[in-house]
Design a protein around this motif. Structure first.
Motif, PDB file in Angstrom:
ATOM      1  N   SER A 144     -49.027  49.270  76.528  1.00 29.48           N
ATOM      2  CA  SER A 144     -48.814  50.806  76.601  1.00 29.48           C
ATOM      3  C   SER A 144     -47.833  51.085  75.462  1.00 29.48           C
ATOM      4  O   SER A 144     -46.593  50.504  75.615  1.00 29.48           O
ATOM      5  CB  SER A 144     -48.377  51.068  77.752  1.00 29.48           C
ATOM      6  N   ALA A 145     -48.014  51.720  74.643  1.00 26.48           N
ATOM      7  CA  ALA A 145     -47.155  52.205  73.348  1.00 26.48           C
ATOM      8  C   ALA A 145     -46.338  53.331  73.942  1.00 26.48           C
ATOM      9  O   ALA A 145     -46.576  54.505  74.252  1.00 26.48           O
ATOM     10  CB  ALA A 145     -48.066  52.771  72.250  1.00 26.48           C
ATOM     11  N   GLN A 146     -44.881  52.768  73.880  1.00 26.14           N
ATOM     12  CA  GLN A 146     -43.761  53.758  74.562  1.00 26.14           C
ATOM     13  C   GLN A 146     -42.476  53.820  73.747  1.00 26.14           C
ATOM     14  O   GLN A 146     -42.185  52.616  73.487  1.00 26.14           O
ATOM     15  CB  GLN A 146     -43.566  53.233  75.848  1.00 26.14           C
ATOM     16  N   SER A 147     -41.741  54.736  73.787  1.00 23.48           N
ATOM     17  CA  SER A 147     -40.222  54.774  73.483  1.00 23.48           C
ATOM     18  C   SER A 147     -39.563  53.977  74.750  1.00 23.48           C
ATOM     19  O   SER A 147     -39.847  54.595  75.739  1.00 23.48           O
ATOM     20  CB  SER A 147     -39.667  56.198  73.520  1.00 23.48           C
ATOM     21  N   GLY A 153     -42.097  55.479  79.205  1.00 23.05           N
ATOM     22  CA  GLY A 153     -42.075  53.937  79.479  1.00 23.05           C
ATOM     23  C   GLY A 153     -41.809  53.338  80.613  1.00 23.05           C
ATOM     24  O   GLY A 153     -42.205  52.312  81.257  1.00 23.05           O
ATOM     25  N   THR A 166     -42.056  52.064  70.415  1.00 21.43           N
ATOM     26  CA  THR A 166     -42.507  52.953  69.311  1.00 21.43           C
ATOM     27  C   THR A 166     -41.051  53.887  69.291  1.00 21.43           C
ATOM     28  O   THR A 166     -40.472  53.902  70.021  1.00 21.43           O
ATOM     29  CB  THR A 166     -43.798  53.958  69.418  1.00 21.43           C
ATOM     30  N   GLN A 171     -46.076  57.971  66.674  1.00 23.92           N
ATOM     31  CA  GLN A 171     -46.221  56.464  66.412  1.00 23.92           C
ATOM     32  C   GLN A 171     -47.253  55.889  67.619  1.00 23.92           C
ATOM     33  O   GLN A 171     -48.013  55.153  67.266  1.00 23.92           O
ATOM     34  CB  GLN A 171     -45.007  55.734  66.328  1.00 23.92           C
ATOM     35  N   SER A 172     -46.889  56.430  69.024  1.00 23.89           N
ATOM     36  CA  SER A 172     -47.490  55.734  69.984  1.00 23.89           C
ATOM     37  C   SER A 172     -49.138  56.107  69.991  1.00 23.89           C
ATOM     38  O   SER A 172     -49.831  55.214  70.044  1.00 23.89           O
ATOM     39  CB  SER A 172     -46.993  56.540  71.113  1.00 23.89           C
ATOM     40  N   THR A 184     -50.991  55.220  75.993  1.00 27.25           N
ATOM     41  CA  THR A 184     -49.413  55.597  75.947  1.00 27.25           C
ATOM     42  C   THR A 184     -49.512  56.670  77.101  1.00 27.25           C
ATOM     43  O   THR A 184     -50.588  57.339  77.389  1.00 27.25           O
ATOM     44  CB  THR A 184     -49.274  56.226  74.556  1.00 27.25           C
ATOM     45  N   ASN A 186     -47.279  59.731  77.746  1.00 25.92           N
ATOM     46  CA  ASN A 186     -46.618  60.884  76.935  1.00 25.92           C
ATOM     47  C   ASN A 186     -46.610  62.298  77.741  1.00 25.92           C
ATOM     48  O   ASN A 186     -47.314  62.568  78.556  1.00 25.92           O
ATOM     49  CB  ASN A 186     -47.183  60.804  75.517  1.00 25.92           C
TER      50      ASN A 186
END
Length: 257
Positions: A144-147, A153, A166, A171-172, A184, A186
């Motif tokens: 999973s794309a996360q800050s 996250g 990210t 970007q995610s 992701t 979000n």
């Protein structure tokens, strides 16, 4: 002792009289001046930002203008950095802040809020081709794309996902689109804005958290008449279809719920 109690009672009555004298004062001043002063960032698209011509636009800007219109005055936007924006209310630089200010218990202790006018939820976003992930529980063992420091996250991690760090939403989404991440989590408002500008992007929402985070118009404490007038304006905006029109223009969806 009786003399001291009598003095205290008299002081209390005097304070109450002063408070009563000030009740509704700011709303009256706004109407007398014909201007509703609104604090906002001007750098936070799609809520409050400058378009190619330099004009201040955005979802919150439109809402602010409509509130002012229904108060019978004009909106005047005063821009400032987020860190000092709410403090501008204390300094009486403006009458309210309309800038996606989340309604929190900590803020409610010091300021008053209108009724919520926009809601955001944590949503689970995957590729349009992904049929394996249908809910948060399906993130177990997935990327999973996360800050990494964000609440989103933490939600992904709690559901067993492997985090791919990210810098933020854009970007995610790109990592999901190019297959370097499975999903992701979000903000729903960010997703709606993204899809508004890139409707052909092959990503979709497959789940959302039931609990929403709400934002409201924030004003100084002790101005119930102003809060009531703003709430009445918001109710009218929603009832006559104006809110829906603004919401769809910026997000392609109703973002009040």
């Amino acid at each position: 002792m009786k003399w001291f109690k009598s003095l205290a009672v008299a002081a209390t009555i005097q304070l109450a009289a002063v408070a009563a004298g000030h009740a509704g004062e700011n709303l009256n001043e706004i109407k007398a001046s014909g201007i509703f002063k609104i604090g906002t960032e001007g750098t936070y698209a799609p809520f409050t930002y400058h378009d190619a011509s330099g004009a201040l636009v955005g979802f919150d800007v439109e809402i602010g203008k409509e509130i002012a219109k229904r108060l019978g005055v004009k909106a005047e936007f005063l821009e400032g950095k987020w860190d000092g924006l709410i403090a501008g209310i204390d300094a009486k630089r403006y009458d309210a802040v309309i800038n996606q200010v989340g309604i929190t218990e900590a803020r409610k202790a010091k300021y008053d809020f209108s009724d919520p006018y926009i809601a955001s939820k944590a949503v689970l976003i995957v590729s349009g081709k992904n049929e394996d992930i249908k809910g948060f529980a399906d993130l177990k063992g997935k990327k999973s794309a996360q800050s990494l420091t964000s609440n989103f996250g933490k939600i992904a991690e709690a559901n067993g996902a492997e985090l791919v760090g990210t810098d933020g939403f854009d970007q995610s989404i790109q990592l999901v689109l190019n297959g370097r991440a499975d999903a992701t989590i979000n903000d729903s408002l960010s997703f709606f804005d993204f899809k508004k500008h890139k409707p052909d992007a092959d990503v979709k929402i497959v789940a959302e958290e039931a609990k929403a985070d709400f934002s409201g118009v924030i004003v100084r404490k002790g101005e119930p008449e102003l809060v009531e007038a703003i709430n009445k304006a918001l109710a009218e905006i929603k009832a006559d279809g104006t809110y829906k029109k603004i919401s769809e223009a910026y997000f392609g969806a109703d973002v009040s719920q």
